[in-house]
Design an enzyme around this catalytic site. Structure first.
Site, short mmCIF file in Angstrom:
data_model
loop_
_atom_site.label_atom_id
_atom_site.label_comp_id
_atom_site.label_asym_id
_atom_site.label_seq_id
_atom_site.Cartn_x
_atom_site.Cartn_y
_atom_site.Cartn_z
N LYS A 172 54.76 85.80 41.77
CA LYS A 172 53.98 86.87 41.83
C LYS A 172 52.74 85.72 40.94
CE LYS A 172 52.88 87.62 36.46
NZ LYS A 172 51.29 87.43 36.85
N GLU A 247 56.24 73.94 35.18
CA GLU A 247 55.50 73.01 35.53
C GLU A 247 53.85 73.04 34.49
OE1 GLU A 247 55.42 70.07 36.98
OE2 GLU A 247 57.16 70.51 38.20
N CYS A 281 45.29 71.13 34.44
CA CYS A 281 46.17 71.33 33.80
C CYS A 281 46.11 68.93 33.90
CB CYS A 281 47.80 71.00 34.34
SG CYS A 281 48.10 70.60 35.40
N GLU A 383 46.00 71.26 23.58
CA GLU A 383 46.33 72.26 24.78
C GLU A 383 44.49 72.92 24.48
OE1 GLU A 383 47.62 74.16 27.83
OE2 GLU A 383 47.08 72.61 29.53
P1 NAP Z 1 50.14 81.47 31.76
O1 NAP Z 1 49.71 82.72 30.90
O2 NAP Z 1 51.99 81.04 31.30
O3 NAP Z 1 50.50 82.02 33.24
C1 NAP Z 1 51.22 81.49 33.71
C2 NAP Z 1 51.43 82.86 35.35
O4 NAP Z 1 53.10 83.23 34.28
C3 NAP Z 1 51.07 83.43 34.95
O5 NAP Z 1 51.62 84.50 36.55
C4 NAP Z 1 51.78 85.15 34.16
O6 NAP Z 1 51.01 86.42 34.18
C5 NAP Z 1 53.07 84.80 34.34
N1 NAP Z 1 54.30 85.11 33.10
C6 NAP Z 1 53.10 85.41 31.96
N2 NAP Z 1 54.16 85.81 30.82
C7 NAP Z 1 55.41 85.82 31.38
C8 NAP Z 1 56.56 85.72 31.12
N3 NAP Z 1 57.15 86.04 29.88
N4 NAP Z 1 57.64 86.06 33.08
C9 NAP Z 1 57.23 85.98 33.66
N5 NAP Z 1 55.90 85.08 33.84
C10 NAP Z 1 55.14 85.08 33.02
O7 NAP Z 1 49.46 80.17 32.17
P2 NAP Z 1 47.91 80.26 32.98
O8 NAP Z 1 47.03 80.79 31.49
O9 NAP Z 1 48.11 81.42 33.70
O10 NAP Z 1 47.51 79.12 33.05
C11 NAP Z 1 47.27 77.79 32.24
C12 NAP Z 1 48.34 76.69 31.61
O11 NAP Z 1 49.09 76.88 32.93
C13 NAP Z 1 47.53 76.54 31.10
O12 NAP Z 1 48.97 75.33 29.49
C14 NAP Z 1 47.85 74.61 32.01
O13 NAP Z 1 47.66 73.67 31.78
C15 NAP Z 1 49.15 75.30 33.31
N6 NAP Z 1 49.13 74.60 34.33
C16 NAP Z 1 50.17 73.52 34.48
C17 NAP Z 1 49.77 72.86 35.78
C18 NAP Z 1 51.46 71.95 35.79
O14 NAP Z 1 51.07 71.29 37.00
N7 NAP Z 1 52.01 70.56 34.52
C19 NAP Z 1 49.37 72.97 36.59
C20 NAP Z 1 48.20 73.92 36.54
C21 NAP Z 1 48.57 74.49 35.03
P3 NAP Z 1 49.96 86.82 33.40
O15 NAP Z 1 48.48 86.11 34.42
O16 NAP Z 1 49.98 88.48 34.13
O17 NAP Z 1 49.37 86.60 32.77
#
Ligand code: NAP
Length: 479
Positions: A172, A247, A281, A383
């Site tokens: 997804k 991650e 990130c 963050e």
């Molecule tokens: P997010 O809201 O946690 O969403 C990430 C993914 O998870 C999206 O596809 C989201 O779908 C899905 N998701 C949301 N709720 C879920 C659930 N209950 N069960 C399973 N999947 C679910 O993060 P984001 O706002 O897209 O991305 C930003 C974050 O990612 C920041 O905190 C950043 O630091 C982190 N990040 C970390 C890394 C690393 O390598 N450590 C790399 C890049 C980004 P939806 O889009 O529909 O909500």
């Protein structure tokens, strides 16, 4: 344009028949529709993956490699289309998508296509008694969930090793940036990927993501996203004894010492702070500078930041494009407000940018630099994930380390110094998974990638990912 799911080798409408608006952040307008899928689509994807698994796991390694190579070629052949889609979906400058995002997606497939040819497992001899060897078998069906900031780059970073090791995948992408994952489905069909081996289900995290994590036939979850979402995923997956790789978020320190190469450091620390609008990130969002050069560094840094142009992502001269969504723009602006309430002084930026012309309703923010904040205040601990960074002076190495390690996160850090002994010593003491010395985001795909503390569990990259997507089984033969 209505995007479609990719299930069992076919492009399908979501079972609900419903779609979500997909916005172009640079214009604030809806330009396509993302399937609003649910657990019924995930079920179809799991059934397809189960049916494909026996054949895929037994597919000759060279054949698997060739298919992954064709997928890489397929993206490369349609480079312009992928680059345009990624920039339009996310708001990032076109030139960044062309230089980084899409070439890296191509490299992800090529890297793991080649890596699987060289992956080997261990054997342990008990002299005169027995020999043990370790089988590394695919886990089964892998769930891969990725965020919106580096959409295809991170999506393929999970899918490529999962497929290379013989797993079938239900994946997804973020519903905020679904377009390049949709284009990838077309590439998979053209590349001859057998049906059911990779299934892409679009939709909301709360529906599709949750259904993937909860599904009892999906045995391994690779997730990249926010720390709060990671917590929820871990809570769901742990009682089901799934393998998980998380991650998560970061609040990365940048440590600048007086003996650094001054000009090169200023230049690269600006890049480390504001690339992709600060929505990486790994971006350095807390800059700590040795007191003796603090004012000099601050003035040079701010002068350079003031030269950055926020503009239409399509324009070659734009250094920063649009923030990914209206809610995220509001979140970043609220942190800038908080920083001022906490006593911070805005040295530059701090405001929304209103552009003329086609982007007059887009979501833009000036690159923002703040000083005068306590290192323990919320602005310096939480963050923000946008074009906002803080500057704080330090007196000693110990103080720099205390401040750097004071957050709950532990993803990455960069250190700028010409003192080799100090660099090694600090690298050892930083509580992070990745340390860059006199560089930032210099990536070798063979290295372990991931964070400690609230930045995650497990590592991606190189052999780490191939180990994660396989289950070791020891076989002991008595002599
Ligand atoms: P997010 O809201 O946690 O969403 C990430 C993914 O998870 C999206 O596809 C989201 O779908 C899905 N998701 C949301 N709720 C879920 C659930 N209950 N069960 C399973 N999947 C679910 O993060 P984001 O706002 O897209 O991305 C930003 C974050 O990612 C920041 O905190 C950043 O630091 C982190 N990040 C970390 C890394 C690393 O390598 N450590 C790399 C890049 C980004 P939806 O889009 O529909 O909500």
């Amino acid at each position: 344009m209505k995007l479609q799911n990719y299930i069992n080798g076919a492009l399908l409408a979501p079972t609900s028949g419903k779609y979500l608006d997909n916005f172009e952040p640079a214009t604030g307008k809806v330009y396509s529709y993302c399937p609003d899928s649910d657990e019924r689509d995930v079920q179809l994807a799991v059934e397809a993956a189960k049916a494909a698994f026996e054949s895929w796991r037994n597919t000759d390694l060279e054949e698997r490699m060739m298919i992954l190579m064709r997928m890489a070629d397929g993206i490369e052949k349609r480079m312009d289309e992928f680059v345009t889609a990624e920039s339009r979906d996310n708001g990032k400058p076109l030139k960044l998508a062309r230089a980084v995002d899409i070439p890296r997606a191509v490299s992800n497939f090529r890297f793991y296509a080649s890596a699987i040819q060289h992956f080997a497992s261990e054997s342990h001899q008990m002299p005169g008694v027995a020999i043990n060897y370790t089988l590394r078998q695919p886990v089964g069906i892998a769930g891969c969930i990725s965020p919106w900031n580096l959409p295809l780059y991170l999506f393929t970073w999970k899918i490529a090793p999962a497929l290379a090791t013989g797993n079938c995948v239900v994946a997804k992408p973020s519903e905020v940036t679904p377009y390049t994952a949709y284009l990838l489905s077309e590439v998979c069909i053209a590349a001859g990927l057998p049906k059911g081996v990779l299934n892409i289900v679009h939709g909301l995290g709360s529906k599709v993501g949750q259904a993937i994590v909860e599904h009892s036939d999906i045995k391994v979850i690779s997730f990249t996203g926010g720390t709060e979402t990671g917590k929820r995923i871990a809570a769901t997956a742990a009682p089901m004894f799934k393998k998980i790789s998380l991650e998560l978020g970061g609040k990365n320190p940048t440590l600048v010492f007086a003996d650094c190469d001054f000009e090169a450091t200023v230049k690269q620390v600006v890049t480390a702070s504001f690339s992709n609008q600060g929505e990486i990130c790994l971006c350095g969002s807390r800059i700590f500078v040795e007191r003796s050069i603090y004012e000099k560094f601050r003035d040079a840094f701010v002068a350079r930041v003031l030269q950055l142009k926020v503009g239409d992502p399509n324009e070659e001269t734009s250094n920063l494009g649009a923030i990914v969504s209206a809610p995220h723009q509001q979140k970043i602006l609220s942190y800038i407000q908080l920083a001022q309430e906490e006593g911070g002084k805005i040295l530059c930026g701090g405001k929304e940018v209103k552009l003329e012309g086609r982007c007059n309703e887009g979501y833009f923010i000036q690159p923002t630099v703040i000083e005068g904040l306590d290192f323990l205040c919320r602005t310096q601990q939480e963050e923000i994930f946008g074009p906002v960074t803080t500057l704080t002076p330090f007196e000693t190495e110990e103080e720099a380390l205390t401040m750097a390690n004071s957050v709950k996160y532990g993803l990455a850090a960069s250190v700028w110094t010409n003192d080799l002994k100090r660099a090694h010593c600090i690298a050892e003491k930083l509580e992070v998974g990745i340390v860059w010395i006199n560089c930032w985001l210099l990536r070798d795909l063979r290295t372990p990638f991931g964070g400690v503390k609230s930045s995650g569990v497990g590592r991606e990259g190189g052999w780490e990912a191939l180990r994660f997507f396989t289950e070791p089984k020891n076989v002991c033969i008595k002599q």
